[in-house]
Motif scaffolding. Structure first.
Motif, short mmCIF file in Angstrom:
data_model
loop_
_atom_site.label_atom_id
_atom_site.label_comp_id
_atom_site.label_asym_id
_atom_site.label_seq_id
_atom_site.Cartn_x
_atom_site.Cartn_y
_atom_site.Cartn_z
N UNK A 199 -24.74 -42.36 -44.56
CA UNK A 199 -26.15 -41.98 -44.62
C UNK A 199 -26.24 -40.61 -45.26
N UNK A 200 -27.37 -40.31 -45.80
CA UNK A 200 -27.56 -39.02 -46.44
C UNK A 200 -27.66 -37.93 -45.38
N UNK A 201 -27.01 -36.80 -45.62
CA UNK A 201 -27.14 -35.64 -44.75
C UNK A 201 -27.97 -34.64 -45.53
N UNK A 202 -29.17 -34.38 -45.06
CA UNK A 202 -30.06 -33.46 -45.75
C UNK A 202 -29.69 -32.02 -45.45
N UNK A 203 -30.19 -31.13 -46.30
CA UNK A 203 -29.81 -29.72 -46.23
C UNK A 203 -30.09 -29.11 -44.86
N UNK A 204 -31.26 -29.40 -44.27
CA UNK A 204 -31.57 -28.81 -42.96
C UNK A 204 -30.63 -29.33 -41.88
N UNK A 205 -30.25 -30.60 -41.97
CA UNK A 205 -29.32 -31.17 -41.00
C UNK A 205 -27.92 -30.57 -41.20
N UNK A 206 -27.49 -30.44 -42.44
CA UNK A 206 -26.19 -29.83 -42.73
C UNK A 206 -26.15 -28.40 -42.21
N UNK A 207 -27.25 -27.67 -42.41
CA UNK A 207 -27.37 -26.29 -41.93
C UNK A 207 -27.15 -26.22 -40.42
N UNK A 208 -27.84 -27.08 -39.67
CA UNK A 208 -27.70 -27.10 -38.21
C UNK A 208 -26.27 -27.48 -37.79
N UNK A 209 -25.70 -28.46 -38.49
CA UNK A 209 -24.33 -28.88 -38.16
C UNK A 209 -23.33 -27.75 -38.42
N UNK A 210 -23.50 -27.04 -39.52
CA UNK A 210 -22.59 -25.93 -39.83
C UNK A 210 -22.69 -24.85 -38.76
N UNK A 211 -23.91 -24.54 -38.33
CA UNK A 211 -24.08 -23.54 -37.26
C UNK A 211 -23.40 -24.01 -35.98
N UNK A 212 -23.54 -25.28 -35.64
CA UNK A 212 -22.89 -25.80 -34.43
C UNK A 212 -21.36 -25.72 -34.53
#
Length: 116
Positions: free
Chosen positions: A54-67
């Motif tokens: 599935x596509x990982x959008x920029x805002x979701x990637x941002x949150x995942x990187x912070x986690x």
């Protein structure tokens, strides 16, 4: 972390229609190790995208990187409103020549004016 110095950096993204978010992170790690951790976190997001199909959008990637960074011990920092505090002389201890010290909280006042 008693005598360690923390390094601060800002992670942010900008998306469509001016959507923007930023987070200030702190760590005792040096810049080269921070950059290594950032690259590793971003790369792991790419692999997740392939696994999840599935596509990982920029805002979701941002949150995942912070986690991911938080799991590695990074600290999310927030600014407090009017963060300026000063050590100052607040008087003299009675019947002595010793100065008394205190903390002064500098508050920036704003004035609002309605345009007519």
């Amino acid at each position: 972390m008693e005598n360690e110095r923390l390094n601060l950096f800002e992670l942010h993204y900008t998306w469509y229609e001016h959507e923007h978010q930023s987070t200030i992170l702190a760590t005792p790690k040096e810049q080269d190790k921070i950059e290594e951790d950032l690259k590793e976190a971003a790369t792991s997001i790419e692999f997740d995208e392939i696994k999840e199909k599935e596509a990982v959008y920029k805002d979701d990637a941002y949150r995942r990187i912070i986690n991911i960074l938080r799991q590695k011990g990074y600290i999310v920092c927030n600014f407090i409103f009017d963060p300026e505090y000063h050590v100052d002389e607040i008087g003299i201890v009675r019947n002595t020549k010793y100065l008394k010290y205190g903390i002064i909280h500098r508050i920036k006042k704003t004035e609002c004016k309605r345009l007519r």
